[in-house]
Each structure stands twice: as C-alpha cells, then as structure tokens.
Enzyme design. Structure first.
Site, PDB file in Angstrom:
ATOM      1  N   ASP A 186      -9.111   3.528  -1.886  1.00 45.13           N
ATOM      2  CA  ASP A 186      -9.940   3.785  -0.703  1.00 45.13           C
ATOM      3  C   ASP A 186     -11.305   4.332  -1.107  1.00 45.13           C
ATOM      4  O   ASP A 186     -11.553   5.542  -1.059  1.00 45.13           O
ATOM      5  CB  ASP A 186      -9.221   4.753   0.236  1.00 45.13           C
ATOM      6  CG  ASP A 186      -7.923   4.164   0.769  1.00 45.13           C
ATOM      7  OD1 ASP A 186      -7.780   2.931   0.721  1.00 45.13           O
ATOM      8  OD2 ASP A 186      -7.064   4.928   1.238  1.00 45.13           O
TER       9      ASP A 186
ATOM     10  N   ASP B 175       0.863  -1.182   0.000  1.00 47.72           N
ATOM     11  CA  ASP B 175       0.000   0.000   0.000  1.00 47.72           C
ATOM     12  C   ASP B 175       0.904   1.239   0.000  1.00 47.72           C
ATOM     13  O   ASP B 175       2.123   1.133   0.143  1.00 47.72           O
ATOM     14  CB  ASP B 175      -0.888  -0.038   1.245  1.00 47.72           C
ATOM     15  CG  ASP B 175      -2.124   0.835   1.132  1.00 47.72           C
ATOM     16  OD1 ASP B 175      -2.303   1.504   0.094  1.00 47.72           O
ATOM     17  OD2 ASP B 175      -2.922   0.854   2.090  1.00 47.72           O
TER      18      ASP B 175
END
EC number: 3.2.1.207
Length: 944
Positions: A618, A542
């Site tokens: 996200d 990430d």
C-alpha cells in the site's frame, strides 16, 4: 426495488466506514505509519537479548572427539562452556559450490521447527574428506568445489577458503547464541507461566540429573523470556526463550544486498546505531521510506558483492528475524591474523552480518558463487525459479478498491476500447463479495458474474477477484462452517478456533500450514465450488501476512497453534507463502492441470517465486514512493522473486497528472504492471485525465505491449535459469564500482537500460551508461552513446530515457491491440543493436502463452538470433522444443549499420531472395522489410 437497493448500498457503505474506523483505531489513521504499533529491536525481547551480546570470545567450543564424518556430512558437538549445554552441528558440502550448516540442540526438550516445503528438494550433496587435523582444528575438503572448510574448536569458528583466499568466516565475532530450551524456574508461591494454557513444555529426560548450579548458571531470566507484553497484547511463551543468532564475516566485501522486503535503498546500510533490518511479515499502513522496518514479505537471503567475488547467505528460518550489518576491516576481527597469512598483510574492507531469529534451528546455506549469476543459479536450485506466467498477465492490469458493480466493470472495459488503450485485466477488491465472504458475489452488485466474465472474455480480457485468508465468522457461510467442522482453523493456545478482526468483522484464519487445509482451499477454486467463476477469473491474495486488525502489530498472536503443534512464532513468515501456494494450486486444479495460474500475493517468503506475482503493498501517491519502487523490485529480483510491481499512481491519496503519467511510464518497464487505488481516492482511469495526459499514458501502454515478446522471453529465461528479469546495473557490470549503489535506473535482461523520471517538473536526468567499450542506443531517436559515462539528458513529460545495449537483439510486436491475447499471433519485428564489433544476439520464446504444454509436451520455440560478419542468423536454441505458429518476421531494424549494396535472404530448401531495405545515414539505421519467414524456421539474412 430501487429504494431497497439504495438502502442496502448505504448499509454497505456504513459497514465499510465502520471497518475503516476500526482500522484507523488499530493502525493510527494518519498520513504516515504509526511506529508505536510496531516493535523496535529494543521492544522485541529476543532481539534485545541477542543484540546485548557483544563481539568477543565465543563461549562455544567444538568437541573434536565427537566428530563423525559420513560420505557427505560432518557432525560434531558444540558445548557452551558457560551453561554446559550441548548443540550438534551438521556440515554438508553441496553440489554447485554450496555449503549447508545446521545447528540444533543435541537433546531438545521438544523438537525445534525446521522449515518445510521451501526447498524444491533436498539438495544434492558433495563428498567431504578430512584433509588435516591438529589439537584445535580440522580441515575439511569438499570434492565438488575448489574450497576447504577449517573448523576451529576453541573458540568455535568456521572459515571457508578457496585456494589461499578466505571467502567468509562463521562466528568469527563470537556471536553464536543458541537459547536452549529449559524448564521454567518457578519461584516459591508463583505460578508456572505456561500453566493452564494447554501448551506446557513436557518434562525432558535427564533434567532432574543436572546439578542445580549448572542449570542455573548464567541463565538469568531476563524480561520477556517467559512472557512478553506489547501494548495490550500478551505473549505467553510456554516454551520460554528459544532464539538463535549467528554472525558471518565477509572479508573483501563492502556491498551487500537483498533481505527484502524493505522500503530502502538497494545497497543495504550499516545498522549500527539504529535498528537491524527486520524480517517479519506485517500489514504496515502507509509505510515510511528509507528505514529497516518490516513490511509485507520476507526473503532471508543476502548477497555480498565485490569486483572480484559474489557470495550469498540463505538463512532458512520462518520466525521473526532481525539482520544487523556492520562495516569493518579484517584486521580488527578474530581471524585477522589468518587473513594476513593467507592474503598478505594490510587492512581488508569487510562486512559483518548477524542473523537473529526468535525460534527454530540455525539452517543456513552458503552460496559461494563465484559470480552473481552463479549465486542466482545456486539459490534457484534450492527454492525453485520464477514460475512462467501466462503471457496475458504481463499486460496491463486496471484495478481500484472498488469497481462498484457489473455495470461499472463493463463500463471500464468499454472505456479502454473507446479510447484505444490496451488492457488485459480488470480487478475487483473486497466489496465485490457478499459481506466480505470470499468465494461469493454481492447479489445486488454482481448478480450475474458469469455473464460479466463472458462479456470480458468476448473482448479477450480477464478479471481478478480478491480472495483473502480471513474467513467471516458466520454460521450461514458455507466456507466458515466447513472449515470449523473440519477443524482446519488456526487455534488459540487453549485449543479453540483463533478469532481476530479483519475486513468482514470477526474472522477466523485457515491453517495453511496443514496440507489438508491447502488441499481444501485449492478445491474451492473448482468451478462447481466457486459459484460464478469461469476460466478467465484469476485471484489476488491480500492480507496474508496474516493481517489481524486487533492483533499485536496488526498480526496473529505468536502463541497461536498450528498443525503439528507448532506455534505461530515458529512459522509466521511462511503463512503467506502457503496461502499463495494453495491458491495457485487451486487454479491449476480447476483446469485439470492444464492451465498456468496467475495469483498476486502481498506476503511472500523464500520460494514464493514458484507461485506467481507480488507487489510492494500500500504505497502512496508521492514522488518518493515512485522512486522507492525501483530498489524494492530490484531487491526482490536479486533473491529470485522477479514478478514484482508497485501500484501505479500510488494506493493512498490522489496523484497529480504529472505524477500519474510518470508512474505509468515507469510501470510499463516493471515486471508487474497494475494501477490500483484506495476506496477514498478519486477515479483515475486514463481517459479521465485531460487529452494530453491520455496520449502520454497511451504511449506508455503502447511501449509495454510492443515489448511483450521481449518480456515473455525474459520471464522464460528467469524460469529456466533463475536469473532476474529486472536487474541492478552491477549484476552485468560487476567490476564497475559506480554501479554498486545505483538504484534509480535498471536493466531489463541484458538489453534495455531504463531511467525513469521520478522528480516533479524535471527537465532532465543524470543517466549513467556503464560498460567499457560498449555503446548504447536511445530506443526512440537511435542516437548512439558510448559507455561508461554519465549523461545529462533533457526530458519532457512525454518520455523517459530508455536505451538498448549494442550487441543485443530485442523482439517486438508493432501492432498494439485491445489485449495481449489479440496480439499473440502478430508478426515480429527484430531490433538489432550492433556492438562496436558489429555483432549482436538475442532470443525469442514462444508457446501457446497459457498452458503447461511447454513442459509436458515440449510445445514451445526458443529461437536464437545472432548477427556477425554482416549476417543475421536464426536458429533453434533448444532442439527439444517444437511449436507450430503463424508468427512470422515482418521487419528487421538494424541499429548502427552501414548501407549495403544488397540484402539477401536464405532459407533451407529455397533459392536466395532479395529483400527491400531503407537506410538512414544520419542514424545509421537499416530497415529490412518483410523477410516473410516463419519464426520457427532456420534462415539467414546477408548484408552485401
């Protein structure tokens, strides 16, 4: 001890809260993205400069007397007739119907960045020959393809023609703009903007010989050329303005796609009157939908489609890039008269595409099709195909930020068994590591990680742990100490280690552009280096855009220094690509080169498909975010990145049960299937919902696991041929204009059509079934529908419309077990959906599901099933493959069949045997029971 642990836990929560508070300050912690944190084109000085150039007469002229023709390369000088600066153009014909164009400065003050490592190899070239020339043009013929290239000298332009058809034109609008490197002009008493920063441009030979009137002519220093400020951040720009731009005109094309990642419609929109599409990998907090803002990844590939032709443009540049799209008619452009001559008079619809990058050279591949499948294969030949994932990675992944401790992980694991729900992976986010020190485990929460992993392995499940590319600055942290001592961090412009702010607090960033850094990183995944790891632990990268909470636009300073002396501005979009590469290499390395890796990455670039999976970042628990995941993944598939998914349920906020159910139903039909949630959301494991919703989620999971043989075969086809797994309808129906803008339904391979339900309280959906003369069968009811038509289909919360195309064969596993690993030896049921002509075909790929033996030892099976003349035949589709397997054919379901008198099985070396069967006249479904043949054998079934 319990009290001490409680205090420690409170401290950790306080630290996490502090970081979240800092993140909120940096990013604007609101219900939507704070746009002021991210640049518009007007705020990006090079984009503003490039865009200020309007279409018209190009200042560039090709110097025909400089032309040199080699066996496969034409080189020629271009002169800017205003500045008198010389460029060099290299034109290459490539095999497989492609052309490469490179433009660079003839004598640059310092070399410009050329993107390495993205191409799998230098592409094979095709012979060029000059077939015509006059005082203002040269005609070049490419031996490998039926096309010619006309180079016009004044103004410079390239036209690619096939027979008398103009395919595309380069610089027809005169927007080529190549900002050459120059010495900074220092006014009396002022300071050189590059002075003292450790990165001054060196003196270029011959600069002193240029007349001042030529050097200064038309080279005014516009704001932002030598230094740029955004909010509180300053970009020193020691080498000055170096941007490049070029336009491409596509006559006959009205529909363009690609250039992900954007939260926008599948078909790209005209950008006139707004911002161009931006390609600049960024950590965008709570991104907005339906706009051209940059997101986490960038693939600079655009596809153009018409009912008669498909083309692709691959702009190989890793710097910040903007793409303008405009609609036009060919008669209004500089090559309109040529088009009239070639194709007849009259206006032709046209799309114009303009690429603008901050630095580097112009390096562009023109993929000339002619079909979209040709374009897929052409692009795959350049950057590689989708890595064949391990079978288990196609199952269901359960994640959240964060599972608290080992007991929580094992409780979740047991929850799937207790509620009869299949699952292959449980995921751990940043809280699992000791103070966000990656490659470690929090000793109070995860004191015995290997024991936890062994327990998961006993249930034939896996674990994923996050490993981010920001390293906590801590002298007691071995990873930091080694990287610092080895000099492997990204540097500031004065040569010190670059330091930013991320989850651990103060962090430095490994320079993954350095091969030594990538080798070091890969070595960290060895079991002896990654303490507590085991063979069923996989990795999630990430924050690898890279994300820097206190940096400009939440990323790294552009004047940071990388391996080889390159600035971050030159290679920003490829940073995450290298993180993904090094991590995947590490998982292969730890197994001695035997096991295939699974790595999920948020950032990506062209070629990232070679390393694993990506996701859409996200997202939010809202219906529109459910909707947008379809075009986002379809766009990625068009440019080679097939292993795509979205966080099921939405990362931010708490989904209502209806939305969560609908998301599981769609996620089950997307390539990467993971539920994930933010730290501040409520727990949402499926069994926490009321029973009726649990049942619906269980059914969605069952659909996914039943189709795993089909999914695995699709991924093998993507790996072998470069075709997408999840496909836009127009890919298979290129002449059906209705499909060109559809992005609320999609195809899996050529067999299944899926229309998710993406509206709250929906009682029905409009489904378009394409294909003149084709039939589609509802996979649940077997009801037959004819295409093309738009249907209104009633829906309940328990299902979504899914259809199998007549003419296809889909393999399934019908026993859903704890995990895919428990199912891999189960028998296969073939679903044969007959076309109106009574035919069907399909494939099945099988191997061990996890190693490279399918490559190194040809240990695989690729079986072809074909139905014609009332006979179903199984044969090898690849004679090189050999694999022993206990898998057998348990049942054959033939949809659209009449009732036979008898059904006979024939196998090599055995007498005919009759099969029992059952026929339903209402649905025209014929079920053949237990042929009992091994899937590796040749056999035939005859309906008599």
């Amino acid at each position: 001890m319990a009290a001490v642990a409680a205090v420690a836990a409170r401290r950790r929560r306080s630290w996490t809260g502090l970081v979240l508070a800092c993140l909120g300050v940096c990013l604007g912690l609101t219900l939507a993205v704070d746009r002021s944190n991210f640049k518009t084109c007007e705020e990006s000085s090079f984009c503003k400069r490039q865009r200020s150039i309007r279409p018209g007469q190009s200042p560039y002229r090709a110097l025909l007397d400089s032309l040199q023709l080699g066996p496969d390369t034409l080189t020629i000088h271009l002169i800017n007739e205003v500045t008198k600066v010389l460029l060099v153009l290299e034109l290459q014909g490539l095999q497989k119907n492609m052309t490469r164009i490179r433009i660079d400065e003839l004598e640059p003050r310092r070399p410009r960045y050329r993107v390495p490592d993205v191409l799998v190899a230098e592409p094979p070239t095709a012979r060029l020959s000059v077939s015509g020339q006059d005082d203002n043009s040269v005609e070049v013929t490419v031996a490998e393809g039926p096309y010619k290239i006309i180079l016009t000298a004044r103004p410079f332009r390239l036209d690619l023609l096939e027979d008398r058809s103009l395919l595309l034109s380069v610089n027809a609008r005169g927007l080529l703009n190549f900002e050459h490197q120059r010495a900074p002009r220092v006014s009396q008493g002022s300071k050189d903007p590059a002075e003292g920063d450790g990165a001054q441009p060196e003196e270029a030979p011959g600069d002193g010989d240029k007349p001042e009137e030529i050097q200064g002519k038309a080279e005014k220093d516009e704001p932002g050329a030598w230094e740029e400020t955004f909010k509180t951040h300053s970009d020193s720009k020691p080498y000055g303005p170096t941007s490049v731009g070029l336009d491409f005109s596509l006559p006959g094309m009205e529909h363009v796609y690609g250039i992900p990642e954007h939260a926008d419609s599948l078909r790209l929109k005209v950008t006139e009157g707004g911002d161009p599409y931006r390609l600049y990998n960024l950590d965008v907090f709570q991104y907005e939908l339906y706009n051209p803002m940059a997101l986490y990844g960038s693939v600079p590939v655009l596809l153009a489609h018409s009912p008669h032709r498909d083309l692709g443009i691959f702009w190989l540049n890793a710097a910040e890039t903007w793409v303008d799209i405009s609609s036009n008619t060919a008669g209004k452009t500089l090559f309109g008269k040529m088009l009239d001559y070639l194709q007849g008079s009259g206006e032709t619809p046209q799309t114009d595409v303009r690429w603008m990058s901050e630095s580097g050279i112009i390096d562009v591949f023109l993929l000339l099709g002619p079909s979209v499948f040709d374009v897929f294969r052409q692009y795959a030949s350049l950057t590689g195909t989708q890595a064949l994932p391990p079978l288990f990675s196609l199952g269901y992944h359960q994640s959240r930020w964060n599972y608290r401790d080992e007991a929580d992980v094992l409780e979740v694991n047991q929850g799937f068994d207790d509620h009869n729900l299949p699952c292959d992976f449980i995921w751990l986010d940043i809280e699992h590591a000791d103070g966000k020190r990656y490659f470690t485990w929090d000793p109070s929460r995860f004191p015995q990680p290997r024991t936890m992993l062994e327990h998961l392995a006993s249930k034939r499940r896996k674990l994923v742990a996050i490993v981010d590319p920001h390293i906590k600055v801590d002298s007691s942290y071995r990873v930091h100490e080694e990287l610092q001592n080895l000099g492997l961090y990204v540097k500031t412009r004065d040569g010190s280690d670059y330091e930013g702010w991320c989850w651990p607090g103060a962090a430095s960033y490994p320079d993954f552009t350095n091969p030594k850094m990538r080798a070091w990183w890969a070595d960290m995944f060895r079991f002896e280096n990654y303490e507590g790891s085991s063979s069923n632990l996989y990795v999630w990268n990430d924050m690898n855009e890279p994300s820097v909470f206190n940096g400009p636009e939440v990323t790294m300073l552009k004047d940071a220094q990388h391996y080889g002396g390159w600035e971050h501005r030159d290679l920003h979009n490829i940073y995450g690509f290298y993180v993904h590469m090094a991590t995947a290499d590490g998982l292969v390395l730890r197994s001695g080169g035997v096991e295939r890796p699974f790595v999920l990455s948020r950032a990506f670039f062209a070629g990232s498909q070679r390393f694993g999976a990506v996701w859409t970042g996200d997202n939010t628990a809202e219906w529109d975010h459910l909707k947008i995941s379809i075009p986002m993944c379809l766009s990625l598939g068009l440019v080679g990145v097939s292993f795509c998914g979205a966080d099921v349920g939405g990362f931010f906020k708490n989904p209502e049960p209806e939305l969560l159910v609908r998301w599981y139903q769609m996620g089950a039909y997307q390539p990467f299937f993971r539920a994930h949630a933010h730290l501040d959301t409520g727990r949402r494991e499926p069994w926490l919902l009321p029973t009726q919703y649990q049942d619906m989620i269980r059914d969605a999971l069952g659909q996914r696991y039943s189709l795993l043989p089909f999914w695995y075969t699709l991924f093998y086809q993507a790996h072998r041929e470069g075709v997408p797994v999840m496909r836009a309808l127009w890919v298979h129906y290129p002449q059906d204009v209705t499909t060109f803008s559809i992005d609320d339904e999609f195809l899996l391979g050529d067999a299944l059509l899926v229309h998710p339900v993406t509206d709250s309280e929906a009682h029905g959906v409009q489904v378009y079934l394409p294909g003149q003369g084709e039939v589609w069968y509802d996979v649940h009811s077997y009801q037959k529908y004819h295409g093309p038509q738009t249907l209104y289909l009633p829906v309940t919360l328990s299902s979504i419309p899914v259809f199998q195309r007549g003419g296809t064969i889909v393999p399934r596993w019908m026993r859903v077990r704890r995990s895919s690993d428990c199912m891999k030896d189960d028998p296969i049921t073939l679903f044969v959906a007959l076309s109106p002509q009574g035919t069907a075909q399909g494939e099945l790929f099988l191997d061990d599901g996890h190693t490279f033996n399918y490559q190194t030892g040809h240990e695989f099976l690729l079986r072809r099933f074909s139905f014609s003349g009332n006979t179903l035949v199984s044969s090898s589709a690849d004679s090189k493959g050999h694999f022993e397997t206990p898998v057998w054919i348990e049942r054959v379901v033939i949809i659209g069949a009449g009732k036979p008198a008898t059904v006979v099985l024939q196998t090599k070396g055995s007498p005919e045997s009759r099969l029992s069967f059952q026929h339903d006249p209402e649905t025209s479904v014929l079920i053949l029971r237990k042929p009992g043949v091994n899937v590796a054998s040749d056999w035939s079934i005859h309906l008599r």
